[in-house]
Design an enzyme around this catalytic site. Structure first.
Site, PDB file in Angstrom:
ATOM      1  N   THR A  18      45.357  45.524  39.332  1.00 43.71           N
ATOM      2  CA  THR A  18      45.959  45.444  40.668  1.00 43.71           C
ATOM      3  C   THR A  18      46.780  44.165  40.815  1.00 43.71           C
ATOM      4  O   THR A  18      47.808  44.132  41.476  1.00 43.71           O
ATOM      5  CB  THR A  18      44.859  45.464  41.756  1.00 43.71           C
ATOM      6  N   SER A 113      41.988  34.948  41.597  1.00 44.61           N
ATOM      7  CA  SER A 113      41.845  35.107  43.044  1.00 44.61           C
ATOM      8  C   SER A 113      40.455  34.722  43.539  1.00 44.61           C
ATOM      9  O   SER A 113      40.028  33.602  43.390  1.00 44.61           O
ATOM     10  CB  SER A 113      42.209  36.540  43.419  1.00 44.61           C
ATOM     11  N   HIS A 114      39.741  35.699  44.075  1.00 47.28           N
ATOM     12  CA  HIS A 114      38.460  35.454  44.722  1.00 47.28           C
ATOM     13  C   HIS A 114      37.289  35.570  43.757  1.00 47.28           C
ATOM     14  O   HIS A 114      36.146  35.453  44.159  1.00 47.28           O
ATOM     15  CB  HIS A 114      38.297  36.469  45.845  1.00 47.28           C
ATOM     16  N   ASP A 278      40.742  32.121  50.048  1.00 48.93           N
ATOM     17  CA  ASP A 278      40.078  32.422  48.772  1.00 48.93           C
ATOM     18  C   ASP A 278      40.507  31.474  47.655  1.00 48.93           C
ATOM     19  O   ASP A 278      41.207  30.486  47.880  1.00 48.93           O
ATOM     20  CB  ASP A 278      40.332  33.877  48.382  1.00 48.93           C
ATOM     21  N   ASP A 280      42.738  31.421  45.294  1.00 52.61           N
ATOM     22  CA  ASP A 280      44.148  31.075  45.087  1.00 52.61           C
ATOM     23  C   ASP A 280      44.948  31.014  46.383  1.00 52.61           C
ATOM     24  O   ASP A 280      46.170  30.906  46.352  1.00 52.61           O
ATOM     25  CB  ASP A 280      44.793  32.071  44.116  1.00 52.61           C
ATOM     26  N   ASP A 282      45.560  33.172  48.902  1.00 53.56           N
ATOM     27  CA  ASP A 282      46.350  34.228  49.527  1.00 53.56           C
ATOM     28  C   ASP A 282      45.556  35.063  50.535  1.00 53.56           C
ATOM     29  O   ASP A 282      46.147  35.768  51.342  1.00 53.56           O
ATOM     30  CB  ASP A 282      47.051  35.121  48.480  1.00 53.56           C
ATOM     31  N   ARG A 283      44.224  34.975  50.491  1.00 53.29           N
ATOM     32  CA  ARG A 283      43.426  35.736  51.465  1.00 53.29           C
ATOM     33  C   ARG A 283      43.030  34.865  52.650  1.00 53.29           C
ATOM     34  O   ARG A 283      43.018  33.643  52.545  1.00 53.29           O
ATOM     35  CB  ARG A 283      42.138  36.239  50.814  1.00 53.29           C
ATOM     36  N   THR A 345      47.272  50.281  47.334  1.00 52.19           N
ATOM     37  CA  THR A 345      46.602  48.981  47.317  1.00 52.19           C
ATOM     38  C   THR A 345      47.308  48.015  46.370  1.00 52.19           C
ATOM     39  O   THR A 345      47.673  48.389  45.270  1.00 52.19           O
ATOM     40  CB  THR A 345      45.150  49.193  46.849  1.00 52.19           C
ATOM     41  N   GLU A 364      46.593  43.993  54.219  1.00 54.85           N
ATOM     42  CA  GLU A 364      45.602  44.815  53.537  1.00 54.85           C
ATOM     43  C   GLU A 364      44.247  44.527  54.161  1.00 54.85           C
ATOM     44  O   GLU A 364      43.977  43.401  54.602  1.00 54.85           O
ATOM     45  CB  GLU A 364      45.549  44.464  52.053  1.00 54.85           C
ATOM     46  N   SER A 366      41.686  44.008  52.710  1.00 51.30           N
ATOM     47  CA  SER A 366      40.948  43.093  51.847  1.00 51.30           C
ATOM     48  C   SER A 366      41.279  41.635  52.174  1.00 51.30           C
ATOM     49  O   SER A 366      41.453  40.827  51.287  1.00 51.30           O
ATOM     50  CB  SER A 366      41.273  43.408  50.395  1.00 51.30           C
ATOM     51  N   LYS A 377      50.695  37.661  49.849  1.00 54.94           N
ATOM     52  CA  LYS A 377      49.941  37.458  51.072  1.00 54.94           C
ATOM     53  C   LYS A 377      49.642  35.966  51.172  1.00 54.94           C
ATOM     54  O   LYS A 377      49.706  35.253  50.177  1.00 54.94           O
ATOM     55  CB  LYS A 377      48.684  38.305  51.090  1.00 54.94           C
ATOM     56  N   ARG A 497      34.810  51.353  45.780  1.00 56.83           N
ATOM     57  CA  ARG A 497      35.061  50.942  47.163  1.00 56.83           C
ATOM     58  C   ARG A 497      35.136  52.190  48.047  1.00 56.83           C
ATOM     59  O   ARG A 497      35.870  53.133  47.732  1.00 56.83           O
ATOM     60  CB  ARG A 497      36.375  50.183  47.281  1.00 56.83           C
TER      61      ARG A 497
END
Ligand code: G1P
Ligand code: ZN
Length: 544
Positions: A18, A113-114, A278, A280, A282-283, A345, A364, A366, A377, A497
């Site tokens: 993704t 990421s997370h 998060d 990196d 972006d969240r 997604t 999103e 997420s 994001k 998910r």
């Protein structure tokens, strides 16, 4: 210039998911593993000789080592200049900003990421194109194809570059410039939001916020913006020092993993506003006092209030959301008379809509929200957007969201994740759902009747590219939905998910707990998919 051509053999598991290639650190540390993938990126690109490449990462374990390899390979392959964040740091949205601002050819972002970091945890690498956004599927497919046939890579034989000192140095025939990781991004934020008004709010003494950077990349950005430029009291940012292992935590801003922040916001004498980002950057997660804003609602609220924010005062061109994200934003788009887009997604699917000026805000479920200011994001952008709205409306987060529900109705929403499921069992579950898909339409489950059941496929309205198998959707006649898909970012086993959504126009029911409001759909999802039987798990590992 001493360029070495190293003979190598392919690894067959370098398929980007993704969001880029994610594997355990020891996988990346195998001889030639990272190098092969980087060469596969370069081999799939054309016309970058003499051009600029941006490189940076979220500071997780192996970030610095990977950056040294990438710098030497970028130079050996003919990039003219490489811009790298100081200390090897660039948040994902900041990298996007730097690529755009410098008209770079593209960028390489190092992040998982997370996902947790550390010697035996996750690492990741992804390529972003010149618009600052994640490479589209045709590029990631080309990278994968090259990775399967690679026979050699090029790397400069040179000492490591000092990543901590700002300024330019020569490397081979090229230049490496170590840039301030925060400055360009902070300047962009200041151009979008009413900093004077936010500063008034944060220094008024009657409003308190808490920003949790989860020991990840947003720490330096959050200190500079909130405690620096915007004058919030020292201590506003917590866990702000980026650590290679994120302090042993799971740098994912949700109710489960950002538990310190959740305790503060749901405790006694809670602040007015809480946010987390998060690994990196972006969240984002947005909390009010004793109040959680679901990411889907957050997108809808930002869209409905966008005119209060200088960067968006002229209105929005359109709103895009990923398919599993709730339809709350669609209702706002409808009222604003603008287009609503539904994409698969992954942020990469928003790139074309943003470039073509068709969408302004994207989101999103997420915990991802963003706009046309970059092509990723953007966690801190969302926090600033909320602060700008709070500063103008002078209402609490809870008031703003409940008023939103009163106007538009409430889309109850929840995602149930089953992590670490045996891959074969997960595949069997999805096959079982697929096998039933064509028989579901018209079937009744209690009060619910299935209106449609399909596997989502998307035709990009700009370039016509088609992406199939993006998740099974089961839609009911009252607008409720169940979506099932397997994660494309995990590194171990499979993550299933289940996305659940129902629409409630009745204000008297808006106070319900989402798990309560969605209880019937949760049971129906299990009836159809046999989740508990197939996964062998009695309940989800994470509920958001
Ligand atoms: C997850 C999220 C998705 C997001 C991606 C990268 O992907 O669900 O929305 O774009 O992480 O942050 P998944 O693991 O579901 O493939
Ligand atoms: Zn992220």
């Amino acid at each position: 210039m001493n360029i070495q051509t190293i003979t190598t053999t392919p690894f067959l598991d370098q398929k980007p998911g993704t969001s880029g290639l994610r594997k355990k650190v020891p996988t990346f540390q195998q001889p030639h593993y990272l190098e092969n993938f980087v060469q596969a990126i370069f081999d799939s690109l054309e016309g970058f000789q003499g051009q600029t490449l941006v490189v940076g990462g979220d500071g997780r374990y192996y970030n610095r080592e990977a950056i040294q390899i990438i710098l030497k390979m970028a130079v050996a392959n003919g990039f003219g200049q490489v811009l790298v964040g100081q200390g090897g740091i660039l948040s994902t949205p900041a990298a996007s900003c730097v690529i755009r601002k410098n008209h770079a050819f593209g960028g390489i972002i190092l992040s998982a990421s997370h996902n947790p970091g550390g010697p035996t945890e996750d690492f990741g690498i992804k390529y972003n194109i010149g618009n600052g956004g994640p490479a589209p599927e045709k590029v990631t497919e080309a990278i994968f194809a090259h990775s399967k046939t690679i026979t050699q890579y090029k790397i400069l034989d040179a000492p490591d570059v000092d990543l901590d000192t700002l300024g330019s140095v020569s490397l081979g025939n090229s230049t490496v410039t170590v840039i301030d990781a925060v400055a360009d991004y902070a300047e962009l934020m200041e151009s979008l939001f009413d900093f004077d008004r936010i500063r008034q709010l944060l220094t008024s003494g009657s409003f308190r916020m808490c920003m949790d950077s989860l020991h990840a990349v947003t720490g330096p950005y959050a200190y500079a913006l909130f405690e620096g430029t915007l004058g919030a009291p020292v201590g506003t940012v917590q866990n702000g020092i980026p650590l290679e292992d994120f302090g042993g935590g799971h740098p994912d801003p949700n109710l489960v993993y950002a538990h310190d922040l959740v305790e503060v916001l749901f405790g006694d004498n809670a602040p007015d506003f809480g946010a987390a980002s998060d690994g990196d950057g972006d969240r984002n997660m947005i909390l009010g006092r004793h109040f959680f804003v679901t990411p889907s609602d957050s997108l809808a609220v930002l869209a409905a209030n966008a005119k209060l924010v200088p960067g968006y005062k002229d209105g929005l061109a359109g709103i895009a959301r990923s398919m599993p994200t709730s339809q709350a934003a669609d209702r706002v788009a409808k009222r604003l008379g603008i287009e609503a887009y539904e994409t698969p997604t992954g942020w990469k699917f928003f790139g074309n809509l943003l470039d073509a000026g068709k969408a302004t805000l994207c989101g999103e479920e997420s915990f991802g929200t963003g706009s046309n200011h970059v092509r990723e994001k953007d966690g801190l952008w969302a926090v600033l957007f909320w602060l700008n709205i709070l500063a103008v409306r002078q209402e609490s987060v809870e008031q703003i969201v409940t008023e939103h529900w009163q106007q538009y109705g409430r889309n109850f929403y929840s995602r149930h994740d089953y992590e670490g499921v045996d891959s074969d069992r997960a595949a069997t579950l999805m096959k079982n759902v697929h096998d039933q898909m064509h028989t579901l339409t018209g079937k009744r489950f209690g009060a619910y009747e299935v209106e449609y059941a399909d596997d989502f496929s998307y035709t990009d309205p700009i370039d016509g590219s088609v992406s199939t198998n993006q998740g099974v959707r089961i839609g009911f006649t009252d607008g409720s939905r169940i979506v099932l898909r397997l994660s494309g970012t995990g590194t171990q086993g499979a993550t299933l998910r289940i996305y659940l959504e129902s629409y409630e126009p009745n204000i008297a029911k808006h106070h319900l707990d989402p798990q309560e409001a969605l209880a019937d759909l949760i049971t129906i999802a299990d009836d159809i998919a046999g989740i508990h039987t197939h996964t062998g798990m009695a309940k989800p590992t994470v509920i958001t």
